[in-house]
Design a protein around this motif. Structure first.
Motif, PDB file in Angstrom:
ATOM      1  N   THR A  27       0.829  -1.203   0.000  1.00 25.57           N
ATOM      2  CA  THR A  27       0.000   0.000   0.000  1.00 25.57           C
ATOM      3  C   THR A  27       0.864   1.254   0.000  1.00 25.57           C
ATOM      4  O   THR A  27       0.615   2.193  -0.777  1.00 25.57           O
ATOM      5  CB  THR A  27      -0.925   0.005   1.233  1.00 25.57           C
ATOM      6  N   ARG A  42      -6.043   4.256   0.132  1.00 21.89           N
ATOM      7  CA  ARG A  42      -6.800   3.153   0.719  1.00 21.89           C
ATOM      8  C   ARG A  42      -8.230   3.131   0.197  1.00 21.89           C
ATOM      9  O   ARG A  42      -8.770   2.061  -0.116  1.00 21.89           O
ATOM     10  CB  ARG A  42      -6.784   3.267   2.240  1.00 21.89           C
ATOM     11  N   ASN A  46      -9.359  -0.035  -2.050  1.00 21.32           N
ATOM     12  CA  ASN A  46     -10.431  -0.888  -1.523  1.00 21.32           C
ATOM     13  C   ASN A  46     -11.598  -0.977  -2.514  1.00 21.32           C
ATOM     14  O   ASN A  46     -12.219  -2.032  -2.677  1.00 21.32           O
ATOM     15  CB  ASN A  46     -10.913  -0.364  -0.178  1.00 21.32           C
TER      16      ASN A  46
END
Length: 269
Positions: A27, A42, A46
């Motif tokens: 990440t 994120r 996601n």
């Protein structure tokens, strides 16, 4: 898939291309490559995971949680294949490839190699006038070098008009020094237009000291330039003045490394 094409942003397409070429990133590495903040990264990652465009894995560790490692998901792999006119991969085959990567003994080596180039990319984003012109993975290097040598990576770094091409060898301290230094014979056999400096990216200062001591004992092959650095040597990363050229004590930046004549027009393979 047709619906997903209209929902992909240019940054999404960049992520797909990067993962296709370099297989996996953490990440934090993707933050440095394509985002400006961890939160935005994120949220988008996601979302892409929920749509099967990306996949991810991580191993159990205690304490805390290991960072996610991101890969292509079934839909992402299918989109890339469709764009190239290739047969669409079966979702199960894509999942199997991710599982094999997650259990690969070379995963740490791959992430370290990718992290080297990610650091250069991040440096270029923050410093106008610098740019990572080229970034080749191991497979692309193998195509270019044949059976002579198998570099872990190849790049061209530009800094305010000066371009330096280089090969990279990532060392995790798991091989003997004779085996590490023995790779230089293959670089000596490359044609002159590919006689770029060989960079050893090392895990510790002690390992670096030992590499230079070994090089002094055995000598360098003719025509080969070697420079070493460690990942913790300077917060500016591999672009900074962290490189010690074999036979010298002073450290120089990546742009200051000795460059062959061909760097005026970088080789394209």
């Amino acid at each position: 898939m047709a619906a997903e094409l209209g929902r992909l942003t240019p940054r999404d397409r960049l992520l797909l291309d990067l993962l296709d070429q370099h297989r996996t990133f953490t990440t934090d590495q993707l933050v440095d490559l394509a985002f400006g903040s961890v939160g935005r990264a994120r949220n988008r990652l996601n979302t892409l995971h929920d749509r099967d465009i990306l996949d991810r894995f991580r191993h159990y560790q205690r304490p805390g949680s290991q960072a996610w490692r991101w890969t292509l998901g079934p839909v992402g792999a299918a989109l890339l294949a469709a764009g190239r006119g290739k047969p669409l991969p079966r979702p199960a085959a894509v999942r199997d490839a991710t599982a094999r990567l997650a259990m690969s003994p070379t995963l740490t080596h791959l992430l370290t190699m990718n992290g080297f180039f990610v650091a250069l990319t991040a440096h270029a984003r923050a410093h106008p006038g610098t740019r990572l012109v080229r970034w080749w993975n191991e497979a692309r290097c193998r195509e270019a070098c044949g059976n002579l040598v198998r570099p872990d990576g190849h790049g061209v770094w530009a800094d305010n008009g000066r371009a330096v091409s280089f090969w990279v060898e990532v060392d995790l301290g798991t091989e003997t020094l004779s085996r590490v230094v023995g790779k230089l014979g293959g670089y000596a056999a490359l044609p002159p237009r590919r006689a770029y400096p060989v960079l050893f990216w090392l895990p510790t200062a002690a390992r670096e000291t030992n590499v230079h001591a070994h090089l002094r004992r055995v000598g360098l092959p003719d025509g080969v330039t070697v420079a070493t650095a460690t990942a913790t040597a300077d917060p500016r990363g591999p672009a900074g003045p962290v490189w010690r050229v074999a036979g010298h004590r002073d450290r120089v930046s990546l742009a200051e490394l000795p460059a062959p004549m061909t760097d005026g027009v970088p080789w394209d393979g």
